[in-house]
Design a protein around this motif. Structure first.
Motif, PDB file in Angstrom:
ATOM      1  N   GLU A   1      18.169 -38.825 -23.284  1.00 13.78           N
ATOM      2  CA  GLU A   1      19.172 -39.317 -22.352  1.00 13.78           C
ATOM      3  C   GLU A   1      18.510 -40.224 -21.324  1.00 13.78           C
ATOM      4  OE1 GLU A   1      22.470 -37.569 -19.210  1.00 13.78           O
ATOM      5  OE2 GLU A   1      21.602 -36.246 -20.695  1.00 13.78           O
TER       6      GLU A   1
ATOM      7  N   ALA B   1      15.106 -36.657 -14.238  1.00 10.90           N
ATOM      8  CA  ALA B   1      16.101 -36.326 -13.217  1.00 10.90           C
ATOM      9  C   ALA B   1      16.413 -37.550 -12.368  1.00 10.90           C
ATOM     10  CB  ALA B   1      15.589 -35.202 -12.329  1.00 10.90           C
TER      11      ALA B   1
ATOM     12  N   GLU C   1      20.288 -35.880  -7.674  1.00 10.49           N
ATOM     13  CA  GLU C   1      20.393 -34.455  -7.994  1.00 10.49           C
ATOM     14  C   GLU C   1      19.439 -33.580  -7.172  1.00 10.49           C
ATOM     15  OE1 GLU C   1      22.673 -33.094  -9.891  1.00 10.49           O
ATOM     16  OE2 GLU C   1      23.539 -34.972 -10.585  1.00 10.49           O
TER      17      GLU C   1
ATOM     18  N   PHE D   1      16.044 -29.420  -8.021  1.00 12.96           N
ATOM     19  CA  PHE D   1      17.102 -30.269  -8.557  1.00 12.96           C
ATOM     20  C   PHE D   1      18.278 -29.424  -9.026  1.00 12.96           C
ATOM     21  CE2 PHE D   1      13.436 -33.015  -9.025  1.00 12.96           C
ATOM     22  CZ  PHE D   1      13.929 -34.289  -8.824  1.00 12.96           C
ATOM     23  N   GLU D   2      19.464 -29.986  -8.879  1.00 16.99           N
ATOM     24  CA  GLU D   2      20.687 -29.363  -9.394  1.00 16.99           C
ATOM     25  C   GLU D   2      20.741 -29.491 -10.913  1.00 16.99           C
ATOM     26  OE1 GLU D   2      23.950 -27.175  -9.107  1.00 16.99           O
ATOM     27  OE2 GLU D   2      23.096 -27.941  -7.248  1.00 16.99           O
ATOM     28  N   LYS D   3      20.345 -30.661 -11.436  1.00 24.77           N
ATOM     29  CA  LYS D   3      20.459 -30.941 -12.870  1.00 24.77           C
ATOM     30  C   LYS D   3      19.261 -31.776 -13.314  1.00 24.77           C
ATOM     31  CE  LYS D   3      23.250 -33.671 -16.005  1.00 24.77           C
ATOM     32  NZ  LYS D   3      24.176 -34.786 -16.054  1.00 24.77           N
ATOM     33  N   VAL D   4      18.750 -31.502 -14.504  1.00 25.16           N
ATOM     34  CA  VAL D   4      17.692 -32.305 -15.118  1.00 25.16           C
ATOM     35  C   VAL D   4      18.102 -32.605 -16.560  1.00 25.16           C
ATOM     36  CG1 VAL D   4      15.858 -31.386 -13.631  1.00 25.16           C
ATOM     37  CG2 VAL D   4      16.317 -30.303 -15.828  1.00 25.16           C
ATOM     38  N   VAL D   5      17.441 -33.581 -17.173  1.00 26.05           N
ATOM     39  CA  VAL D   5      17.749 -33.967 -18.554  1.00 26.05           C
ATOM     40  C   VAL D   5      16.456 -34.027 -19.363  1.00 26.05           C
ATOM     41  CG1 VAL D   5      19.839 -35.243 -17.937  1.00 26.05           C
ATOM     42  CG2 VAL D   5      17.642 -36.443 -18.057  1.00 26.05           C
TER      43      VAL D   5
ATOM     44  N   ARG E   1      12.909 -23.285 -14.199  1.00 21.07           N
ATOM     45  CA  ARG E   1      14.320 -23.106 -13.854  1.00 21.07           C
ATOM     46  C   ARG E   1      14.492 -21.692 -13.317  1.00 21.07           C
ATOM     47  NH1 ARG E   1      18.777 -20.780 -16.465  1.00 21.07           N
ATOM     48  NH2 ARG E   1      20.744 -21.702 -15.855  1.00 21.07           N
TER      49      ARG E   1
ATOM     50  N   GLY F   1      20.088 -21.184 -11.450  1.00 20.33           N
ATOM     51  CA  GLY F   1      20.570 -22.294 -12.255  1.00 20.33           C
ATOM     52  C   GLY F   1      19.994 -23.647 -11.881  1.00 20.33           C
ATOM     53  N   LYS F   2      19.155 -23.681 -10.860  1.00 21.28           N
ATOM     54  CA  LYS F   2      18.554 -24.939 -10.419  1.00 21.28           C
ATOM     55  C   LYS F   2      17.127 -25.059 -10.948  1.00 21.28           C
ATOM     56  CE  LYS F   2      21.491 -25.437  -6.384  1.00 21.28           C
ATOM     57  NZ  LYS F   2      22.399 -24.363  -6.712  1.00 21.28           N
ATOM     58  N   TYR F   3      16.564 -26.255 -10.832  1.00 23.04           N
ATOM     59  CA  TYR F   3      15.294 -26.593 -11.468  1.00 23.04           C
ATOM     60  C   TYR F   3      14.261 -27.053 -10.449  1.00 23.04           C
ATOM     61  CZ  TYR F   3      18.253 -26.841 -15.603  1.00 23.04           C
ATOM     62  OH  TYR F   3      19.133 -26.553 -16.608  1.00 23.04           O
TER      63      TYR F   3
END
Length: 110
Positions: free
Chosen positions: A7, A25, A29, A45-49, A83, A97-99
Protein backbone atom coordinates in the motif's frame (compact mmCIF):
# COMPACT_ATOMS: atom_id res chain seq x y z
CA UNK A 1 4.65 -17.70 -4.43
CA UNK A 2 2.28 -14.74 -4.97
CA UNK A 3 2.95 -11.09 -5.49
CA UNK A 4 3.42 -8.86 -2.46
CA UNK A 5 0.75 -6.15 -2.25
CA UNK A 6 2.25 -2.90 -0.98
CA UNK A 7 0.00 0.00 0.00
CA UNK A 8 1.29 3.45 -0.95
CA UNK A 9 0.23 6.29 1.33
CA UNK A 10 -0.91 9.69 0.04
CA UNK A 11 0.31 12.94 1.49
CA UNK A 12 3.50 14.89 1.81
CA UNK A 13 4.87 13.32 5.03
CA UNK A 14 5.15 9.54 5.16
CA UNK A 15 7.19 7.22 7.37
CA UNK A 16 8.96 4.42 5.49
CA UNK A 17 10.89 1.33 6.56
CA UNK A 18 14.50 2.47 6.75
CA UNK A 19 15.77 -0.79 5.25
CA UNK A 20 13.54 -1.31 2.19
CA UNK A 21 11.78 2.10 1.87
CA UNK A 22 8.22 0.68 1.87
CA UNK A 23 5.54 3.02 3.29
CA UNK A 24 4.68 2.28 6.92
CA UNK A 25 2.60 5.17 8.27
CA UNK A 26 1.31 8.66 7.59
CA UNK A 27 2.23 11.57 9.83
CA UNK A 28 -1.52 12.21 10.12
CA UNK A 29 -1.84 8.97 12.14
CA UNK A 30 0.58 10.03 14.93
CA UNK A 31 -1.04 9.96 18.36
CA UNK A 32 2.14 10.85 20.30
CA UNK A 33 5.84 11.47 19.65
CA UNK A 34 6.72 11.02 23.32
CA UNK A 35 7.44 7.28 23.52
CA UNK A 36 10.52 5.19 24.20
CA UNK A 37 11.35 2.08 22.18
CA UNK A 38 14.10 -0.53 22.32
CA UNK A 39 16.42 1.70 20.27
CA UNK A 40 15.50 5.17 21.53
CA UNK A 41 12.64 7.48 20.63
CA UNK A 42 9.45 6.08 19.17
CA UNK A 43 6.09 7.30 17.88
CA UNK A 44 2.62 6.02 18.75
CA UNK A 45 0.41 5.61 15.65
CA UNK A 46 -3.31 4.98 15.28
CA UNK A 47 -2.84 3.05 12.02
CA UNK A 48 0.10 1.59 10.06
CA UNK A 49 0.31 -0.22 6.70
CA UNK A 50 2.48 -2.87 5.08
CA UNK A 51 3.22 -4.69 8.32
CA UNK A 52 2.82 -8.20 9.74
CA UNK A 53 2.24 -8.94 13.41
CA UNK A 54 4.12 -11.44 15.52
CA UNK A 55 2.49 -13.58 18.24
CA UNK A 56 1.06 -12.12 21.44
CA UNK A 57 3.67 -11.65 24.15
CA UNK A 58 3.42 -10.19 27.66
CA UNK A 59 6.07 -7.52 28.28
CA UNK A 60 6.91 -5.31 31.21
CA UNK A 61 7.39 -1.89 29.62
CA UNK A 62 8.12 1.47 31.25
CA UNK A 63 4.37 2.03 31.64
CA UNK A 64 3.60 -1.40 33.11
CA UNK A 65 2.57 -4.84 31.88
CA UNK A 66 1.15 -5.04 28.34
CA UNK A 67 0.34 -7.78 25.85
CA UNK A 68 2.04 -6.75 22.59
CA UNK A 69 2.87 -8.08 19.13
CA UNK A 70 6.09 -7.25 17.32
CA UNK A 71 5.43 -5.30 14.12
CA UNK A 72 7.44 -6.51 11.11
CA UNK A 73 7.79 -4.77 7.73
CA UNK A 74 5.79 -6.92 5.30
CA UNK A 75 8.45 -6.43 2.62
CA UNK A 76 11.80 -7.05 4.37
CA UNK A 77 10.60 -8.54 7.72
CA UNK A 78 12.62 -6.06 9.84
CA UNK A 79 11.04 -5.41 13.26
CA UNK A 80 9.78 -1.81 13.22
CA UNK A 81 8.17 -1.72 16.67
CA UNK A 82 5.15 -3.30 18.32
CA UNK A 83 1.37 -3.18 18.62
CA UNK A 84 -0.40 -2.86 21.95
CA UNK A 85 -2.90 -5.71 22.16
CA UNK A 86 -3.86 -5.26 25.83
CA UNK A 87 -3.00 -2.87 28.65
CA UNK A 88 -3.51 -4.12 32.19
CA UNK A 89 -3.59 -0.72 33.89
CA UNK A 90 -6.67 1.44 33.36
CA UNK A 91 -4.56 4.54 32.63
CA UNK A 92 -2.86 2.74 29.73
CA UNK A 93 -6.00 1.42 27.96
CA UNK A 94 -5.82 4.21 25.34
CA UNK A 95 -2.83 2.38 23.79
CA UNK A 96 -4.79 -0.76 22.94
CA UNK A 97 -4.86 -1.38 19.19
CA UNK A 98 -2.25 1.29 18.51
CA UNK A 99 1.27 0.89 17.12
CA UNK A 100 4.75 1.94 18.17
CA UNK A 101 7.21 2.58 15.34
CA UNK A 102 10.80 3.16 16.40
CA UNK A 103 12.46 6.26 15.01
CA UNK A 104 15.65 4.23 14.45
CA UNK A 105 13.76 1.80 12.19
CA UNK A 106 11.76 4.23 10.03
CA UNK A 107 12.53 7.39 8.07
CA UNK A 108 10.29 10.37 7.42
CA UNK A 109 9.97 11.41 3.79
CA UNK A 110 8.49 14.74 2.79
Amino acid sequence: MGLLFVETLPGPKVFKCKLCKVDSASQDEIVSKDFQGRYGRAYLFEKVVNVCLGPNEDRHLLSGLHTVNDVHCSSCQQILGWRYEKAYEESQKYKEGKYILEKAKVMKVG
